[in-house]
Design an enzyme around this catalytic site. Structure first.
Site, PDB file in Angstrom:
ATOM      1  N   PHE A 157      27.626   4.401 -37.711  1.00  0.00           N
ATOM      2  CA  PHE A 157      28.150   5.203 -39.033  1.00  0.00           C
ATOM      3  C   PHE A 157      29.389   5.744 -39.051  1.00  0.00           C
ATOM      4  CE2 PHE A 157      28.043   9.689 -38.884  1.00  0.00           C
ATOM      5  CZ  PHE A 157      27.956   9.875 -37.623  1.00  0.00           C
ATOM      6  N   LYS A 158      29.812   5.955 -38.104  1.00  0.00           N
ATOM      7  CA  LYS A 158      31.269   6.591 -38.028  1.00  0.00           C
ATOM      8  C   LYS A 158      32.281   5.832 -38.964  1.00  0.00           C
ATOM      9  CE  LYS A 158      30.380   9.631 -34.594  1.00  0.00           C
ATOM     10  NZ  LYS A 158      29.014   8.976 -34.109  1.00  0.00           N
ATOM     11  N   ASP A 159      32.060   4.462 -39.051  1.00  0.00           N
ATOM     12  CA  ASP A 159      32.751   3.729 -40.181  1.00  0.00           C
ATOM     13  C   ASP A 159      32.813   4.377 -41.662  1.00  0.00           C
ATOM     14  OD1 ASP A 159      33.850   1.950 -38.427  1.00  0.00           O
ATOM     15  OD2 ASP A 159      31.964   0.664 -38.634  1.00  0.00           O
ATOM     16  N   THR A 216      32.925   6.998 -32.005  1.00  0.00           N
ATOM     17  CA  THR A 216      34.068   7.421 -32.785  1.00  0.00           C
ATOM     18  C   THR A 216      35.314   6.736 -32.446  1.00  0.00           C
ATOM     19  OG1 THR A 216      32.995   9.891 -33.415  1.00  0.00           O
ATOM     20  CG2 THR A 216      35.411   9.437 -33.259  1.00  0.00           C
ATOM     21  N   LEU A 223      35.606   6.928 -41.285  1.00  0.00           N
ATOM     22  CA  LEU A 223      36.899   6.581 -40.435  1.00  0.00           C
ATOM     23  C   LEU A 223      37.493   5.445 -41.111  1.00  0.00           C
ATOM     24  CD1 LEU A 223      35.831   7.521 -36.865  1.00  0.00           C
ATOM     25  CD2 LEU A 223      37.887   8.360 -37.958  1.00  0.00           C
TER      26      LEU A 223
END
Ligand SMILES: *Cc1c(COP(=O)(O)O)cnc(C)c1O
Length: 496
Positions: A109-111, A144, A114
């Site tokens: 889910f960091k995408d 991350t 980011l």
């Protein structure tokens, strides 16, 4: 919209300043000075829009020095890197949904934030007339790092240096990072855990020698961790978007409150949900789900936050965290924005390893918290597949397990969204073990078997990772992190 520091006096900052700086110079975190509000009309309006358009509408409420069209351009670029809908909400039972946030380039889910942050960073610097290079420092518990590397790879005027706990991430997470290509980046293992890496990075941010050395070469540091406002703001959007989808599909009516269950580490994801609630999104409960590193569960139960405890390595490494940075932002709101109190609490944490917070304020908040051990996590992987035909990665399975306990304990049948944070293929060995009870150590075989068991396609980017060349092999003591930053600034890389 102006921003203030959780530990600060009266000073205010623009959104672009918070994005460029990352962390306030008093050590506090930037927070919006107030929350914009959304209502039924706003929700109806979003229903007609694509995901990038929804993101642009929500960001525009917080970042008024950006034009909405400009934000839309960045969001379109960011989410074009996703495979299909960036934020599908899938029904698995009556009143139970899963929001899948892992269809981006690095499968976690960091995408969601980011892919967008580099665009916001470059634009913010332009608005502020800054022509220094930005050195993005990242401490990662696993996901991350890769997402930030992909985001900032070869971005003009940016360099990125990632520190990860050498023995604290999954095989696939490590391979994703150490095979990273790009001319402006480096990846370094630290002998220690995530908290060690995060502490080292936070100290470097405030280190005058580093700051002045970087200044000589026309560089300044920033952060791509969820302490950066540019990370949190895009995450608010998917809470709103999932609600919009449930209204639009007739599953709920506008005004019905829903629950979110969030697998939690650094408290960035669930905090974005809280900010959505502060904007007026009808939320009943935010359920914080932890693994064996259950410091937050104890905190919500007792008011005492103590890091004087054992640190466990689990199958959900991105949640192996004891110091959840973004909790500071929640406490700041719950205590009525008393920055003197927050400063005191975080000094206590630094000096004594713990602090106490008013338990009534926690009890009266919308938060619930629970945790799952390793066995419960595996059981949840099995049970959700068996009953609901959905394959959870270990982080999401922690959330699934905590939700089960919560619904049994409370009989709450409010419509609930489980926030799914990673592709099962990032953790194929553990997911396969959950599904079949057998452990396949060879990651490639595990992926093939998982494909057979789950019927989900394995992304080629993950399957072929082990064929890629390892480019980053340096592993250092945590005390050497500062020198690694200085070396990087000299040579532009730290490859060893
Ligand atoms: C980062 C991460 C988490 C924890 O999110 P926080 O914002 O740090 O609380 C949970 N699951 C996965 C897969 C992650 O990568």
């Amino acid at each position: 919209m102006k921003y203030v520091s959780t530990r600060g006096g009266g000073e205010t900052y623009s959104a672009s300043e918070t994005i460029v700086k990352g962390i306030a110079s008093d050590g506090g975190l930037f927070v919006p000075s107030s929350f914009p509000t959304i209502d039924g009309q706003f929700v109806d309006m979003l229903a007609e829009l694509s995901y990038p358009e929804r993101v642009a509408k929500i960001l525009a409420l917080y970042m008024d020095e950006f034009d909405e069209n400009e934000l839309l351009g960045y969001a379109q670029k960011a989410y074009s890197r996703f495979d299909g809908d960036p934020c599908p909400v899938v029904k698995i039972e009556d009143n139970l949904f899963v929001m899948e946030l892992w269809h981006g380039p690095t499968f976690a889910f960091k995408d969601m934030a980011l892919t967008l942050l580099p665009h916001l960073m470059v634009a913010s610097k332009k608005k502020l007339g800054i022509d220094e290079k930005t050195l993005v420092l990242v401490a990662t518990s696993g996901d991350t790092g890769k997402a930030a590397l992909e985001g900032f790879k070869d971005v003009d005027g940016s360099e990125i240096l990632v520190f990860f706990p050498d023995k604290g991430v999954s095989k696939m997470q490590k391979l994703q990072m150490v095979t990273q290509e790009g001319g402006n980046l480096s990846v370094v293992g630290i002998k220690g855990n995530f908290d060690d890496a995060q502490r080292a990075v936070k100290e470097i941010f405030c280190d005058n020698e580093v700051i002045s050395t970087l200044k000589e070469s026309k560089r300044a540091m920033s952060s791509a961790n969820s302490i950066n406002w540019g990370r949190l703001a895009p995450q608010i959007a998917y809470y709103v978007s999932s609600y919009v989808d449930l209204v639009a599909s007739g599953e709920i009516e506008y005004g019905d409150k829903i629950n979110f269950v969030v697998p939690t580490g650094n408290f960035g994801n669930v905090l974005a949900g809280y900010y959505a609630y502060k904007m007026g999104l009808p939320v009943n409960k935010l359920i914080v789900a932890s693994n064996a590193n259950n410091v937050l569960v104890d905190f919500f139960a007792s008011g005492v936050y103590s890091v004087k405890r054992d640190f466990y390595k689990t199958a959900s490494p991105s949640m192996d965290i004891l110091v959840s940075s973004n909790l500071e932002r929640l406490l700041y709101e719950l205590c009525g924005r008393d920055s003197a109190l927050i400063t005191r609490l975080y000094n206590d944490l630094k000096e004594k390893g713990e602090f106490s917070f008013d338990k009534d304020l926690l009890d009266n908040s919308i938060f619930e918290a629970g945790w799952a051990d390793e066995t419960e996590t595996k059981e949840a992987i099995f049970n959700y597949f068996d009953l609901d035909d959905v394959t959870f990665d270990p982080h999401t399975a922690v959330a699934g397990s905590v939700y089960n306990d919560y619904s049994i304990d409370t009989d709450d049948d409010t419509t609930t969204i489980i926030v799914s944070t990673a592709s099962p293929y990032k953790f194929a060995t553990d997911v396969l073990e959950g599904l079949t009870g057998k452990r396949e150590k060879d990651p490639l075989k595990a992926m093939l078997k998982l494909q057979f068991e789950s019927g989900l396609d394995c992304p080629g980017e993950i399957y072929y990772l082990s064929e890629k060349k390892v480019l980053h092999t340096k592993v250092i003591e945590k005390s050497e992190a500062k020198q690694a930053v200085l070396d990087f600034a000299q040579s532009g890389n730290t490859r060893g």
